[in-house]
Scaffold this motif. Structure first.
Motif, PDB file in Angstrom:
ATOM      1  N   PRO A 148       0.770  -1.243   0.000  1.00  0.00           N
ATOM      2  CA  PRO A 148       0.000   0.000   0.000  1.00  0.00           C
ATOM      3  C   PRO A 148       0.803   1.297   0.000  1.00  0.00           C
ATOM      4  N   ALA A 149       2.138   1.229  -0.055  1.00  0.00           N
ATOM      5  CA  ALA A 149       2.916   2.461  -0.185  1.00  0.00           C
ATOM      6  C   ALA A 149       2.559   3.132  -1.518  1.00  0.00           C
ATOM      7  N   PRO A 150       2.665   4.445  -1.601  1.00  0.00           N
ATOM      8  CA  PRO A 150       2.257   5.163  -2.816  1.00  0.00           C
ATOM      9  C   PRO A 150       3.280   5.144  -3.941  1.00  0.00           C
ATOM     10  N   ASP A 151       4.428   4.523  -3.725  1.00  0.00           N
ATOM     11  CA  ASP A 151       5.572   4.672  -4.628  1.00  0.00           C
ATOM     12  C   ASP A 151       5.265   4.383  -6.102  1.00  0.00           C
ATOM     13  N   GLY A 152       4.587   3.267  -6.377  1.00  0.00           N
ATOM     14  CA  GLY A 152       4.336   2.890  -7.766  1.00  0.00           C
ATOM     15  C   GLY A 152       3.457   3.883  -8.486  1.00  0.00           C
ATOM     16  N   TYR A 153       2.377   4.312  -7.850  1.00  0.00           N
ATOM     17  CA  TYR A 153       1.489   5.292  -8.463  1.00  0.00           C
ATOM     18  C   TYR A 153       2.167   6.653  -8.586  1.00  0.00           C
ATOM     19  N   ALA A 154       2.913   7.027  -7.566  1.00  0.00           N
ATOM     20  CA  ALA A 154       3.621   8.308  -7.627  1.00  0.00           C
ATOM     21  C   ALA A 154       4.623   8.319  -8.774  1.00  0.00           C
ATOM     22  N   ARG A 155       5.306   7.202  -8.969  1.00  0.00           N
ATOM     23  CA  ARG A 155       6.284   7.111 -10.062  1.00  0.00           C
ATOM     24  C   ARG A 155       5.597   7.158 -11.422  1.00  0.00           C
ATOM     25  N   ALA A 156       4.455   6.502 -11.551  1.00  0.00           N
ATOM     26  CA  ALA A 156       3.728   6.531 -12.820  1.00  0.00           C
ATOM     27  C   ALA A 156       3.300   7.955 -13.160  1.00  0.00           C
ATOM     28  N   VAL A 168      -6.475   9.886 -12.451  1.00  0.00           N
ATOM     29  CA  VAL A 168      -7.355   8.848 -11.938  1.00  0.00           C
ATOM     30  C   VAL A 168      -6.609   7.520 -11.862  1.00  0.00           C
ATOM     31  N   ALA A 169      -6.737   6.852 -10.721  1.00  0.00           N
ATOM     32  CA  ALA A 169      -6.216   5.491 -10.549  1.00  0.00           C
ATOM     33  C   ALA A 169      -7.400   4.529 -10.566  1.00  0.00           C
ATOM     34  N   ILE A 170      -7.234   3.400 -11.257  1.00  0.00           N
ATOM     35  CA  ILE A 170      -8.289   2.394 -11.335  1.00  0.00           C
ATOM     36  C   ILE A 170      -7.778   1.135 -10.669  1.00  0.00           C
ATOM     37  N   GLU A 171      -8.394   0.758  -9.551  1.00  0.00           N
ATOM     38  CA  GLU A 171      -7.861  -0.282  -8.667  1.00  0.00           C
ATOM     39  C   GLU A 171      -8.947  -1.251  -8.204  1.00  0.00           C
ATOM     40  N   ASP A 172      -8.489  -2.423  -7.710  1.00  0.00           N
ATOM     41  CA  ASP A 172      -9.434  -3.410  -7.182  1.00  0.00           C
ATOM     42  C   ASP A 172      -9.127  -3.851  -5.762  1.00  0.00           C
ATOM     43  N   SER A 173      -7.864  -3.905  -5.366  1.00  0.00           N
ATOM     44  CA  SER A 173      -7.494  -4.528  -4.097  1.00  0.00           C
ATOM     45  C   SER A 173      -7.381  -3.521  -2.959  1.00  0.00           C
ATOM     46  N   SER A 174      -7.411  -4.036  -1.741  1.00  0.00           N
ATOM     47  CA  SER A 174      -7.270  -3.175  -0.562  1.00  0.00           C
ATOM     48  C   SER A 174      -5.974  -2.387  -0.609  1.00  0.00           C
ATOM     49  N   ASN A 175      -4.859  -3.084  -0.805  1.00  0.00           N
ATOM     50  CA  ASN A 175      -3.569  -2.405  -0.804  1.00  0.00           C
ATOM     51  C   ASN A 175      -3.413  -1.468  -1.988  1.00  0.00           C
ATOM     52  N   GLY A 176      -4.011  -1.820  -3.114  1.00  0.00           N
ATOM     53  CA  GLY A 176      -3.963  -0.942  -4.273  1.00  0.00           C
ATOM     54  C   GLY A 176      -4.739   0.333  -4.054  1.00  0.00           C
ATOM     55  N   SER A 179      -2.770   2.507  -1.767  1.00  0.00           N
ATOM     56  CA  SER A 179      -1.616   3.062  -2.464  1.00  0.00           C
ATOM     57  C   SER A 179      -2.000   4.275  -3.293  1.00  0.00           C
ATOM     58  N   ALA A 180      -3.051   4.131  -4.093  1.00  0.00           N
ATOM     59  CA  ALA A 180      -3.472   5.228  -4.965  1.00  0.00           C
ATOM     60  C   ALA A 180      -3.948   6.424  -4.145  1.00  0.00           C
ATOM     61  N   ALA A 181      -4.690   6.160  -3.067  1.00  0.00           N
ATOM     62  CA  ALA A 181      -5.146   7.251  -2.209  1.00  0.00           C
ATOM     63  C   ALA A 181      -3.973   7.959  -1.551  1.00  0.00           C
ATOM     64  N   ALA A 182      -2.986   7.180  -1.108  1.00  0.00           N
ATOM     65  CA  ALA A 182      -1.807   7.777  -0.469  1.00  0.00           C
ATOM     66  C   ALA A 182      -1.004   8.632  -1.441  1.00  0.00           C
ATOM     67  N   ALA A 183      -1.100   8.310  -2.737  1.00  0.00           N
ATOM     68  CA  ALA A 183      -0.406   9.095  -3.757  1.00  0.00           C
ATOM     69  C   ALA A 183      -1.157  10.379  -4.095  1.00  0.00           C
ATOM     70  N   LEU A 204     -11.791   4.635   0.814  1.00  0.00           N
ATOM     71  CA  LEU A 204     -10.833   5.614   0.307  1.00  0.00           C
ATOM     72  C   LEU A 204     -11.101   6.001  -1.140  1.00  0.00           C
ATOM     73  N   ALA A 205     -11.879   5.179  -1.846  1.00  0.00           N
ATOM     74  CA  ALA A 205     -12.160   5.439  -3.257  1.00  0.00           C
ATOM     75  C   ALA A 205     -13.144   6.599  -3.415  1.00  0.00           C
ATOM     76  N   ASP A 206     -12.984   7.348  -4.491  1.00  0.00           N
ATOM     77  CA  ASP A 206     -13.926   8.421  -4.807  1.00  0.00           C
ATOM     78  C   ASP A 206     -15.236   7.851  -5.324  1.00  0.00           C
ATOM     79  N   VAL A 207     -15.153   6.683  -5.959  1.00  0.00           N
ATOM     80  CA  VAL A 207     -16.345   5.997  -6.434  1.00  0.00           C
ATOM     81  C   VAL A 207     -16.023   4.519  -6.588  1.00  0.00           C
ATOM     82  N   SER A 208     -17.040   3.684  -6.423  1.00  0.00           N
ATOM     83  CA  SER A 208     -16.900   2.244  -6.668  1.00  0.00           C
ATOM     84  C   SER A 208     -17.870   1.870  -7.780  1.00  0.00           C
TER      85      SER A 208
END
Length: 227
Positions: A148-156, A168-176, A179-183, A204-208
């Protein structure tokens, strides 16, 4: 070329496993099969714990916590080799995956932030015929810490040259989702039926949404404009 002039959205970054490819189940099966082959029981929390981890992180978890034979490097090689073999037989795409990537790529630059190792990312996007639509792809092997660290999304976002708050990040998992929210991104959750995210992560998602077909240009522009 993607057109951004009149849009509040700067870009879109996809997760891969569980969003574009229906491979979360395959990862779980392969890891469980390795544990069974080595005669060790599967901890009840292991599947959820490893979602989003980088290769060094989950392979260490498999070796140290689950008790699979060998060190982390051995476990990673055995697991990834088994995944490659499974992909050669069949790589299942989730409904609407290819169409959604193609649709959004006409409007904005796309990135990908995945916990899969680089060779599985490249093989998967090539197999789906969508590699050309992604300007950047990031494996958590290539950053300091996995989800769940933001590193991957921040780098992208950094490689795309976009502001996280307009991306916008499009995710499915808890840790994902974490991660996107932390970024600092706008987060769209597409929960996987077999591995639904934890309630606190989903919050944490803006929408599901119920599937990728619901991820429209109008939806994303509305979410970012509301920030």
């Amino acid at each position: 070329m993607p057109e951004q002039k009149s849009s509040p959205v700067a870009g879109v970054v996809f997760d891969m496993d569980g969003v574009l490819t229906d491979t979360e189940t395959i990862w779980d099966e392969v890891r469980r099969e390795l544990a069974a082959a080595d005669g060790v029981p599967w901890p009840g929390e292991a599947t959820e714990a490893m979602m989003g981890m980088s290769t060094p992180e989950w392979s260490d978890y498999m070796a140290a916590t689950v008790g699979v034979r060998g060190d982390a490097a051995d476990v990673a090689e055995r697991t990834i080799a088994a995944m490659v073999e499974r992909y050669r037989v069949h790589l299942p795409a989730l409904p609407g995956a290819v169409q959604t990537v193609e649709r959004l790529a006409q409007r904005w630059p796309l990135g990908l932030a995945s916990s899969s190792p680089r060779r599985l990312i490249d093989a998967s996007l090539d197999a789906l015929g969508i590699a050309q639509h992604f300007r950047v792809t990031v494996s958590t092997e290539e950053v300091a810490a996995g989800k769940p660290a933001p590193d991957g999304y921040a780098r992208a976002c950094e490689l795309l040259g976009v502001e996280p708050g307009r991306t916008v990040a499009i995710e499915d998992s808890s840790n994902g989702l974490r991660s996107a929210a932390a970024a600092g991104m706008v987060v769209v959750a597409v929960p996987h039926e077999a591995f639904p995210p934890a309630p606190d992560a989903l919050a944490l998602a803006d929408v599901s949404v119920g599937g990728l077909d619901e991820v429209t240009v109008d939806l994303l522009e509305g979410l970012v404009a509301a920030r």
